[in-house]
Design an enzyme around this catalytic site. Structure first.
Site, PDB file in Angstrom:
ATOM      1  N   GLY A 210       0.804  -1.197   0.000  1.00 11.63           N
ATOM      2  CA  GLY A 210       0.000   0.000   0.000  1.00 11.63           C
ATOM      3  C   GLY A 210       0.843   1.253   0.000  1.00 11.63           C
ATOM      4  O   GLY A 210       1.936   1.297  -0.576  1.00 11.63           O
ATOM      5  N   GLY A 230      -1.936   5.677 -12.477  1.00 11.42           N
ATOM      6  CA  GLY A 230      -2.996   5.643 -11.486  1.00 11.42           C
ATOM      7  C   GLY A 230      -3.805   6.927 -11.517  1.00 11.42           C
ATOM      8  O   GLY A 230      -3.808   7.661 -12.514  1.00 11.42           O
ATOM      9  N   SER A 231      -4.469   7.219 -10.421  1.00 14.36           N
ATOM     10  CA  SER A 231      -5.346   8.374 -10.364  1.00 14.36           C
ATOM     11  C   SER A 231      -4.546   9.676 -10.341  1.00 14.36           C
ATOM     12  O   SER A 231      -3.377   9.704  -9.944  1.00 14.36           O
ATOM     13  CB  SER A 231      -6.226   8.304  -9.111  1.00 14.36           C
ATOM     14  OG  SER A 231      -5.448   8.544  -7.948  1.00 14.36           O
ATOM     15  N   GLU A 252       1.253   8.779 -15.604  1.00 12.88           N
ATOM     16  CA  GLU A 252       0.141   8.504 -16.516  1.00 12.88           C
ATOM     17  C   GLU A 252      -1.097   8.414 -15.654  1.00 12.88           C
ATOM     18  O   GLU A 252      -1.265   7.453 -14.899  1.00 12.88           O
ATOM     19  CB  GLU A 252       0.406   7.209 -17.292  1.00 12.88           C
ATOM     20  CG  GLU A 252      -0.386   7.108 -18.584  1.00 12.88           C
ATOM     21  CD  GLU A 252      -1.840   6.741 -18.351  1.00 12.88           C
ATOM     22  OE1 GLU A 252      -2.689   7.663 -18.409  1.00 12.88           O
ATOM     23  OE2 GLU A 252      -2.131   5.570 -18.106  1.00 12.88           O
ATOM     24  N   LEU A 253      -1.983   9.429 -15.763  1.00 17.82           N
ATOM     25  CA  LEU A 253      -3.008   9.627 -14.743  1.00 17.82           C
ATOM     26  C   LEU A 253      -4.413   9.469 -15.321  1.00 17.82           C
ATOM     27  O   LEU A 253      -4.619   8.751 -16.279  1.00 17.82           O
ATOM     28  CB  LEU A 253      -2.802  11.003 -14.103  1.00 17.82           C
ATOM     29  CG  LEU A 253      -1.373  11.276 -13.604  1.00 17.82           C
ATOM     30  CD1 LEU A 253      -1.234  12.683 -13.050  1.00 17.82           C
ATOM     31  CD2 LEU A 253      -0.949  10.235 -12.578  1.00 17.82           C
ATOM     32  N   GLY A 254      -5.366  10.121 -14.701  1.00 23.34           N
ATOM     33  CA  GLY A 254      -6.765   9.928 -15.056  1.00 23.34           C
ATOM     34  C   GLY A 254      -7.160  10.634 -16.337  1.00 23.34           C
ATOM     35  O   GLY A 254      -6.358  11.290 -17.003  1.00 23.34           O
ATOM     36  N   GLU A 380     -14.228  12.421 -13.553  1.00 25.58           N
ATOM     37  CA  GLU A 380     -13.895  11.092 -14.069  1.00 25.58           C
ATOM     38  C   GLU A 380     -14.684  10.060 -13.264  1.00 25.58           C
ATOM     39  O   GLU A 380     -14.539   9.962 -12.047  1.00 25.58           O
ATOM     40  CB  GLU A 380     -12.398  10.808 -13.938  1.00 25.58           C
ATOM     41  CG  GLU A 380     -12.015   9.438 -14.494  1.00 25.58           C
ATOM     42  CD  GLU A 380     -10.546   9.100 -14.305  1.00 25.58           C
ATOM     43  OE1 GLU A 380     -10.006   8.322 -15.106  1.00 25.58           O
ATOM     44  OE2 GLU A 380      -9.925   9.619 -13.344  1.00 25.58           O
ATOM     45  N   VAL A 381     -15.508   9.272 -13.937  1.00 24.47           N
ATOM     46  CA  VAL A 381     -16.367   8.307 -13.264  1.00 24.47           C
ATOM     47  C   VAL A 381     -15.624   7.009 -12.977  1.00 24.47           C
ATOM     48  O   VAL A 381     -15.767   6.400 -11.925  1.00 24.47           O
ATOM     49  CB  VAL A 381     -17.632   8.025 -14.105  1.00 24.47           C
ATOM     50  CG1 VAL A 381     -18.511   6.981 -13.419  1.00 24.47           C
ATOM     51  CG2 VAL A 381     -18.408   9.306 -14.338  1.00 24.47           C
TER      52      VAL A 381
END
Length: 486
Positions: A210, A230-231, A252-254, A380-381
């Site tokens: 984590g 990730g986000s 590299e994100l949302g 972003e859903v």
């Protein structure tokens, strides 16, 4: 593969071989049934420190190895992915909730990534420079040393391989921290494939964990480059931490990617494109079509066809034939999706399909008559939701599409591709697809977004991979020691 039972990875992390994790272990859980598939080790900061030390030591010999040796390992890894494709796909279905077609395609992408990176190992890595002095002057690319890779749950295999394979091919060692929810298909599979491909011990360390493991990985002195997928919220934290430690972070994100449907588009094909872009893998893709921007003359017909496709899709156990959509990764994400849909309807959006769930299975959802303030449109859903907004002019379409913090992927559907390209020039985006939807990726093409979607094209293709996982070094050489006046 010995991987396909949990004798090796039960309670363990991978450091060239499997060993007990200092951070204990955690269950590997099926999002389809909620059942425990096994248990895997959880890395803590001490695990990361030990792994980084070992990786740095192993990397020295790997950097000196010939490109032929590195390429051979990548080729054998590609062959092993092909050989074990069915069993790896089974893990993606069970652990990641991937439908059968998506799982098979993801394994295919891992195969092509391995083979393309085998070729990357022999690519030219420098250039001869002019010099005002009588000497040889050149710039060359050298390995960074140890690369830290933090990968997500949605496409766990390929989004790990997309950084692991080129980093190894270019002479680096890798610390891979997969998302704990997909630690087998996004971590243990990769570790076992490379072990069986003959990768020397210590070069690939697989450390599920984590926040503690992630923070330790970014901070460790041996890690010079961090590759994070990730986000956007998590990516900001990674970027800030990397900046404090003066190391590069490839983020590299949302996304909230728009699909623009012009008035001259074929509406039947457009609805098919839109359904695929929004509903593939339950919408849990950074490139998912999050905003359908449709010309007012086509909007009614488009929404009707899109809703019909949503209603016809089978949602259920991804291991069953005919299932189009599997489960949402966990209950927390399901509840977030439903909250966005509920608040959108309360704000005036028209629910045309879906909007319901059973356990972690969320029905593909179509929302019409949305505005720019509708929650499921503006945010972003990361779920199977297709919000539709209408426009009347090209200027309006460009302005609506560009009015977002995100800039990952853009699709434009039109009978006139040049007109589509002219429109694309007005919308910031790392990726543009004329007459296709927004979800696409190839190992030979650069990938990345702008704005809140990341730090640009950091993966894919020879040039982007070289820039991501090597340093530029200037070298000069003279025939004899130069003389100076003192």
């Amino acid at each position: 593969m010995t991987l396909l039972n949990d004798r090796e990875w039960r309670g363990n992390v991978f450091t060239g071989g499997w060993r007990p994790a200092k951070g204990g272990d955690a269950p590997v859980v099926s999002p389809t049934t909620g059942s425990e598939l096994g248990r895997i080790g959880v890395a803590n900061a001490a695990d990361v420190a030990e792994a980084a030390e070992n990786a740095a030591e192993a990397q020295r010999d790997w950097a000196r190895a010939s490109f032929e040796e590195r390429a051979a390992v990548l080729r054998r890894a590609g062959a092993k992915f092909e050989e074990e494709a069915d069993e790896i796909a089974d893990w993606l279905m069970r652990e990641a909730g991937s439908a059968r077609g998506k799982a098979g395609f993801e394994v295919h992408l891992a195969v092509t990534e391995a083979y393309e990176c085998a070729a990357l190992a022999s690519q030219p890595t420098g250039e001869v420079l002019r010099s005002a002095q009588p000497r040889l002057s050149l710039a060359r690319r050298v390995p960074v040393g140890v690369v830290g890779v933090i990968s997500p749950f949605n496409f766990p295999l390929i989004l790990g391989m997309r950084s692991v394979a080129p980093a190894l091919a270019l002479g680096n060692a890798v610390l891979l921290k997969p998302d704990p929810r997909t630690a087998v298909s996004g971590g243990a599979v990769i570790a076992e494939v490379f072990r069986e491909a003959g990768l020397p011990e210590g070069l690939l360390q697989m450390l599920p964990g984590g926040a503690e493991a992630g923070e330790a990985l970014v901070a460790d002195r041996h890690v010079r480059v961090v590759s994070f997928t990730g986000s956007t919220a998590a990516g900001r934290k990674v970027g800030e931490a990397a900046g404090r430690h003066l190391k590069r972070a490839h983020l590299e994100l949302g996304g909230n990617s728009p699909l623009i449907v012009l008035e001259d588009a074929d509406v039947d094909r457009a609805a098919s494109v839109g359904a695929w872009g929004s509903f593939l893998h339950q919408g849990q893709i950074c490139m998912t079509t999050g905003r359908h921007i449709v010309h007012e003359s086509l909007a009614d017909a488009y929404v009707e066809r899109l809703a019909a496709k949503a209603e016809a899709l089978t949602v259920g156990d991804p291991e069953q034939e005919g299932t189009a959509l599997g489960p949402i990764i966990d209950i927390g994400q399901r509840d977030r999706i439903h909250d966005l849909v509920t608040r959108s309807v309360e704000a005036g959006a028209e629910l045309r399909a879906g909007g319901t769930y059973d356990a972690q299975f969320y029905r593909p959802t179509v929302l019409d008559k949305v505005t720019r303030d509708t929650p499921a449109y503006s945010e972003e859903v990361f779920g199977p939701v297709a919000p539709v907004i209408r426009f009347s002019t090209l200027d309006e379409a460009a302005e609506i599409a560009a009015a977002s913090d995100y800039g990952l992927s853009l699709g434009i559907l039109t009978g006139n591709p040049m007109r589509g390209m002219e429109l694309a020039d007005r919308i910031p985006s790392g990726i543009v697809h004329i007459n296709d939807q927004t979800v696409d990726d190839e190992s030979v093409a650069p990938f990345g977004g702008v704005g809140a979607s990341g730090t640009g094209a950091r993966f894919g293709g020879t040039r982007a991979n070289l820039e991501a996982f090597t340093e530029t070094q200037w070298v000069t050489m003279q025939s004899e020691i130069k003389r100076y006046p003192f």
